[in-house]
Design an enzyme around this catalytic site. Structure first.
Site, PDB file in Angstrom:
ATOM      1  N   GLY A  13       1.057  -1.508  -0.612  1.00  0.00           N
ATOM      2  CA  GLY A  13      -0.480  -0.421   0.139  1.00  0.00           C
ATOM      3  C   GLY A  13       1.268   1.635   0.004  1.00  0.00           C
ATOM      4  N   LEU A  15       1.649   3.496  -2.237  1.00  0.00           N
ATOM      5  CA  LEU A  15       1.229   4.779  -2.732  1.00  0.00           C
ATOM      6  C   LEU A  15       0.252   5.477  -2.368  1.00  0.00           C
ATOM      7  CD1 LEU A  15       1.603   3.501  -6.168  1.00  0.00           C
ATOM      8  CD2 LEU A  15       3.106   5.095  -4.357  1.00  0.00           C
ATOM      9  N   GLY A  16      -0.278   5.088  -0.766  1.00  0.00           N
ATOM     10  CA  GLY A  16      -1.308   6.326   0.043  1.00  0.00           C
ATOM     11  C   GLY A  16      -1.266   6.133   0.721  1.00  0.00           C
ATOM     12  N   GLN A  17      -1.615   7.623   1.393  1.00  0.00           N
ATOM     13  CA  GLN A  17      -1.279   8.747   1.866  1.00  0.00           C
ATOM     14  C   GLN A  17       0.182   8.433   2.803  1.00  0.00           C
ATOM     15  OE1 GLN A  17      -4.428   9.651   5.405  1.00  0.00           O
ATOM     16  NE2 GLN A  17      -2.961  11.954   5.313  1.00  0.00           N
ATOM     17  N   ASP A  39       2.358  -1.698  -4.202  1.00  0.00           N
ATOM     18  CA  ASP A  39       1.141  -1.243  -4.341  1.00  0.00           C
ATOM     19  C   ASP A  39      -0.554  -2.590  -5.769  1.00  0.00           C
ATOM     20  OD1 ASP A  39      -0.113   1.480  -2.830  1.00  0.00           O
ATOM     21  OD2 ASP A  39      -2.162   0.420  -4.640  1.00  0.00           O
ATOM     22  N   TYR A 148     -14.151  -1.803   9.183  1.00  0.00           N
ATOM     23  CA  TYR A 148     -12.357  -1.308   9.413  1.00  0.00           C
ATOM     24  C   TYR A 148     -12.676  -0.718  10.330  1.00  0.00           C
ATOM     25  CZ  TYR A 148      -8.820   2.277   9.153  1.00  0.00           C
ATOM     26  OH  TYR A 148      -7.845   3.081   8.821  1.00  0.00           O
ATOM     27  N   ILE A 178      -4.598  10.959  10.033  1.00  0.00           N
ATOM     28  CA  ILE A 178      -3.391  11.620   9.890  1.00  0.00           C
ATOM     29  C   ILE A 178      -3.310  13.125   8.860  1.00  0.00           C
ATOM     30  CG2 ILE A 178      -1.259  11.587   8.790  1.00  0.00           C
ATOM     31  CD1 ILE A 178      -1.541   9.566  11.650  1.00  0.00           C
TER      32      ILE A 178
HETATM   33  P1  NAD Z   1      -4.445   4.623   1.500  1.00  0.00           P
HETATM   34  O1  NAD Z   1      -5.975   4.566   1.431  1.00  0.00           O
HETATM   35  O2  NAD Z   1      -3.998   6.686   1.083  1.00  0.00           O
HETATM   36  O3  NAD Z   1      -3.589   4.385   0.750  1.00  0.00           O
HETATM   37  C1  NAD Z   1      -3.775   2.716   1.235  1.00  0.00           C
HETATM   38  C2  NAD Z   1      -2.989   2.237  -0.067  1.00  0.00           C
HETATM   39  O4  NAD Z   1      -3.416   0.684  -0.427  1.00  0.00           O
HETATM   40  C3  NAD Z   1      -3.847   2.430  -1.469  1.00  0.00           C
HETATM   41  O5  NAD Z   1      -2.542   3.223  -2.346  1.00  0.00           O
HETATM   42  C4  NAD Z   1      -4.448   1.333  -2.036  1.00  0.00           C
HETATM   43  O6  NAD Z   1      -3.740   1.464  -4.048  1.00  0.00           O
HETATM   44  C5  NAD Z   1      -3.366   0.583  -1.806  1.00  0.00           C
HETATM   45  N1  NAD Z   1      -4.503  -0.795  -1.793  1.00  0.00           N
HETATM   46  C6  NAD Z   1      -5.969  -0.784  -1.484  1.00  0.00           C
HETATM   47  N2  NAD Z   1      -5.881  -2.914  -1.565  1.00  0.00           N
HETATM   48  C7  NAD Z   1      -5.146  -3.365  -1.697  1.00  0.00           C
HETATM   49  C8  NAD Z   1      -4.430  -4.785  -2.190  1.00  0.00           C
HETATM   50  N3  NAD Z   1      -5.363  -5.162  -2.650  1.00  0.00           N
HETATM   51  N4  NAD Z   1      -3.878  -4.875  -2.044  1.00  0.00           N
HETATM   52  C9  NAD Z   1      -2.291  -4.008  -1.475  1.00  0.00           C
HETATM   53  N5  NAD Z   1      -2.715  -2.225  -1.669  1.00  0.00           N
HETATM   54  C10 NAD Z   1      -3.911  -2.104  -2.342  1.00  0.00           C
HETATM   55  O7  NAD Z   1      -4.061   4.940   3.480  1.00  0.00           O
HETATM   56  P2  NAD Z   1      -3.343   5.281   3.913  1.00  0.00           P
HETATM   57  O8  NAD Z   1      -3.401   6.732   4.804  1.00  0.00           O
HETATM   58  O9  NAD Z   1      -1.648   5.318   3.470  1.00  0.00           O
HETATM   59  O10 NAD Z   1      -3.924   4.785   5.522  1.00  0.00           O
HETATM   60  C11 NAD Z   1      -2.068   3.384   5.650  1.00  0.00           C
HETATM   61  C12 NAD Z   1      -2.212   2.133   6.924  1.00  0.00           C
HETATM   62  O11 NAD Z   1      -2.436   3.449   7.891  1.00  0.00           O
HETATM   63  C13 NAD Z   1      -4.013   1.832   6.663  1.00  0.00           C
HETATM   64  O12 NAD Z   1      -3.318   0.580   7.602  1.00  0.00           O
HETATM   65  C14 NAD Z   1      -5.074   2.390   7.735  1.00  0.00           C
HETATM   66  O13 NAD Z   1      -5.995   2.125   8.132  1.00  0.00           O
HETATM   67  C15 NAD Z   1      -3.848   3.156   8.228  1.00  0.00           C
HETATM   68  N6  NAD Z   1      -4.072   4.787   9.362  1.00  0.00           N
HETATM   69  C16 NAD Z   1      -4.251   5.372   8.296  1.00  0.00           C
HETATM   70  C17 NAD Z   1      -4.964   6.546   9.163  1.00  0.00           C
HETATM   71  C18 NAD Z   1      -4.644   8.136   8.249  1.00  0.00           C
HETATM   72  O14 NAD Z   1      -5.330   8.677   8.713  1.00  0.00           O
HETATM   73  N7  NAD Z   1      -4.421   7.548   6.632  1.00  0.00           N
HETATM   74  C19 NAD Z   1      -5.262   6.907  10.379  1.00  0.00           C
HETATM   75  C20 NAD Z   1      -5.283   5.635  10.463  1.00  0.00           C
HETATM   76  C21 NAD Z   1      -4.683   4.128  10.331  1.00  0.00           C
HETATM   77  C1  VAH Z   2      -9.936   6.564   8.763  1.00  0.00           C
HETATM   78  N1  VAH Z   2      -8.119   8.185   8.531  1.00  0.00           N
HETATM   79  O1  VAH Z   2     -10.937   7.732   8.736  1.00  0.00           O
HETATM   80  C2  VAH Z   2      -8.915   6.812   8.418  1.00  0.00           C
HETATM   81  C3  VAH Z   2      -8.398   6.385  10.547  1.00  0.00           C
HETATM   82  C4  VAH Z   2      -8.559   6.994  12.257  1.00  0.00           C
HETATM   83  C5  VAH Z   2      -9.080   7.483  11.138  1.00  0.00           C
HETATM   84  O2  VAH Z   2      -7.738   4.739  10.934  1.00  0.00           O
HETATM   85  O3  VAH Z   2     -10.432   5.863   8.558  1.00  0.00           O
END
Ligand code: NAD
Ligand code: VAH
Length: 325
Positions: A13, A15-17, A39, A148, A178
């Site tokens: 993953g 390429l995510g945030q 990703d 989730y 985040i």
């Molecule tokens: P995001 O949605 O921005 O990125 C997730 C990435 O996973 C995407 O690039 C997507 O293309 C990829 N993805 C989706 N399905 C997939 C699959 N089947 N196989 C491979 N890749 C796949 O999420 P993020 O914000 O970067 O979060 C990263 C981690 O941190 C996650 O576990 C999320 O639950 C956790 N998290 C994020 C936040 C936040 O606010 N950003 C807060 C709490 C927890």
């Molecule tokens: C969401 N940004 O809103 C994520 C995170 C704490 C929230 O897990 O789903």
């Protein structure tokens, strides 16, 4: 034989945030040759150097995951691939498959292939309406109302199981929402806290999808990256918890965030029109007790609301002036 230590890293993953911001940090620390980004998205976006090792990987595919680990001699995994809360409520079946099957695959392949260390992030979404809302304790009621959140609770328990049953070194913290300016957020409930900055800088206007009173724990990306690296480098013998550390930086209501932005952009106009995400936000805590993370691995945040807002506006304004926004 002692396992080797963090020499070759795989990010799922990527390429995510969070992955987009973590990738350069890991490359700086370990060298581009030692980091493999993956990703489900096909190909790297333009803003990421094509020199990076990139693999197209759906984490539901355990065979391909094992192949990539073997091919690149991976010893450390940052497992970031997930379906976030709002997208997960639109497609709970997909969230179950990606979040649970994906995490199971990562842990199982890591066990089989003798991986040194695995990072599996959790979220404040593990909490629910029965959890104490203020200063939410580390060890408390985990009864989320979203798919989730449910998959995040299961991911924490599964990771903890692998620690105790197989001696696999699995770590994770419960990120709050985040806030960042690199890749946009990917379908979460806290996305408003990022969108508001982009819209304020670009159009001086934003309609927020949660109410002004909605107060949630949040964190600026530099602190998120600091927590991730610090936890991954912590002395395992000091950890009493492993996969679900509460971490906290700031808590504010959507109204307070808008007011803070208006201090920098006085002509910013905003309103509130709560949608289906309001209910999700209301089921989560307002503030978090992170004393376990502070005691067990020295966690301490750097950014509060004022410092984060100042930085976000500064960077996004510069980008707009350069025609990049
Ligand atoms: P995001 O949605 O921005 O990125 C997730 C990435 O996973 C995407 O690039 C997507 O293309 C990829 N993805 C989706 N399905 C997939 C699959 N089947 N196989 C491979 N890749 C796949 O999420 P993020 O914000 O970067 O979060 C990263 C981690 O941190 C996650 O576990 C999320 O639950 C956790 N998290 C994020 C936040 C936040 O606010 N950003 C807060 C709490 C927890
Ligand atoms: C969401 N940004 O809103 C994520 C995170 C704490 C929230 O897990 O789903």
């Amino acid at each position: 034989m002692a396992k080797k230590e963090m020499k070759k890293i795989l990010i799922t993953g990527a390429l995510g945030q969070i992955g987009t911001a973590l990738l350069p940090v890991l490359i700086k620390k370990h060298g581009a040759a030692n980091v493999v980004a993956s990703d489900i998205k096909t190909g790297l976006p333009e803003n990421i150097s094509s020199a990076i090792h990139y693999e197209n990987l759906d984490v539901r595919d355990a065979t391909k995951l094992a192949e990539i680990i073997r091919q690149h001699q991976i010893d450390t995994i940052y497992h970031l691939a997930a379906i976030l809360s709002a997208s997960g409520e639109k497609n709970p079946q997909l969230a179950w498959e990606v979040n649970l099957r994906g995490t199971y695959n990562v842990l199982e392949v890591a066990r089989e292939m003798d991986i040194f260390r695995v990072f599996v992030p959790s979220s404040i979404a593990v909490f629910g309406p029965d959890t104490p809302k203020e200063n939410t304790p580390q060890d408390t009621i985990l009864r989320p109302r979203t798919m989730y959140g449910l998959t995040k609770v299961a991911g924490e328990l599964l990771g903890e199981y692998y620690v105790h049953r197989y001696g696999l070194d699995v770590r994770g913290c419960r990120y709050p929402g985040i806030i960042s300016y690199e890749a946009p957020p990917g379908g979460g409930t806290t996305d408003y806290a990022v969108e508001i900055f982009y819209e304020a800088v670009k159009h001086r206007q934003y309609t927020c999808f949660v109410s002004a009173e909605t107060r949630l724990p949040m964190m600026y990306m530099p602190d998120c990256l600091k927590a991730t690296i610090q936890l991954m480098e912590a002395d395992f013998s000091r950890l009493k918890h492993h996969t679900g550390f509460n971490i906290s930086a700031m808590s504010f209501s959507a109204g307070e965030l808008a007011t803070e932005i208006k201090k920098h952009l006085p002509d910013f106009k905003y309103s509130f029109q709560p949608d289906y995400r309001q209910k999700i936000a209301e089921s989560w805590p307002s503030s978090i007790d992170d004393s376990a993370a502070r005691e067990e691995w020295g966690w301490e945040p750097d950014y509060d609301l004022a410092a984060m807002t100042n930085d976000m506006i500064k960077v996004l304004t510069q980008r707009q002036q350069q025609g990049l926004l």
